[in-house]
Design a protein around this motif. Sequence first.
Motif: not given
Length: 379
Positions: A198-206
């Motif tokens: 899981p990750y956040t959407l502050d930065y561009a997703s890969t």
Amino acid sequence: MKWVAVFCLVFTLVACQDLPLAEQCDEELCQLPDCRCSSINIPRGLQARDTPQFVLVTFDDNVNIINIDTYREVLYNRQNSNSCPAGATFYVNHEYNNYQLVNELYNQGFEIALHSITHQTPQTYWQEATPEIMAREFGDQKIQMAHFANIPYESLKGVRIPFLQLGGNSSFQAMSEYGLEYDCTWPTIAYTEPGLWPYTLDYASTQDCVIAPCPTASIPGVWVIPMVSWRDLNGTPCSMVDSCPIVPPFSDEDAWYRFIVTNFERHYLNNRAPFGFYIHEWYLAVNPAVKRALIRFLDLVNNLNDAFMVNSHEVIEWMRNPVPVDEYVQQPCRTFTPTLCSANSCGPLASEHNEVDYWMQICNVCPRVYPWINNHLGI
Ligand SMILES: *[C@@H]1O[C@H](CO)[C@@H](O)[C@H](O)[C@H]1NC(C)=O
Ligand SMILES: [Zn+2]
């Protein structure tokens, strides 16, 4: 750009679409607890053997007197090896939903999440939905669910869009506006071995965009729990178990058990990204051998001392403060505020969107008409 965001939050105008474009993720700037780059790396650089293997069992669609029997049989009274109650997450849509049974699931300690008010076809409705429509479908559903099931508003944190159809930035924008924490709609077939964390959407997703459009704006603080695909017997990726094309014979419990364990091991013996068992209840109801295989698998998980069947929100909690297994098992179990249901059976309720008269099983006073999008409380 901050001003645009504030303006959008306050006025929620359809025209207000100037979200900042997400930039390439910078690991130095994007740090836990509130930010994480999309990555296959285990948080905080933990070794796989020290990492708790989370197992996310989720069911989609309305809860009713038929499927509750399966939930009671398969999920109730399970404990993980750390003596904490096992978790599961229900992505519930409104139509024909029994809110008294949602109250029961909540009071059994499971997580209730949002799957829209209308769940309508065609799928392009979701693909093209504006932030405004997503706010009606999910933001208003949060209010609706808390009201009719009499469960805390703040306990509702997750979203899964019908048909796993993302609508670009729009659902995430609505989530940020309504204080929703994570989305579990977005499949990955490119990052399965090792799996995407899981990750956040502050930065561009890969992350690979399997069912376009995917978000490209920066939407700080909203988490994505990627649906790391399974592999069917031919190696074809499938994000929900019941969508795997080539599977063992439906009556072969042992083969199904091996099929589930093989997919589990792709996570457990690798980077331990959360393992999803994402399914619709009907698949277990019509295939009792598959249900028995799942029960055996969950018994296995509950006996492993480094694997844990949890509510999806608990994964986000752990992501924010990733501790090794030996520390994790010392932590207190999740808690929740039990709520009562003053049961009401309401109907026939006229509907304003079709000719059907509906009945509703709720934990509140009866609405005037059948609740629907743009009148989510049926006033
Ligand atoms: C999402 O927002 C970004 C930044 O404003 C924009 O470039 C992109 O076109 C939007 N995506 C969709 C599908 O509207
Ligand atoms: Zn659904």
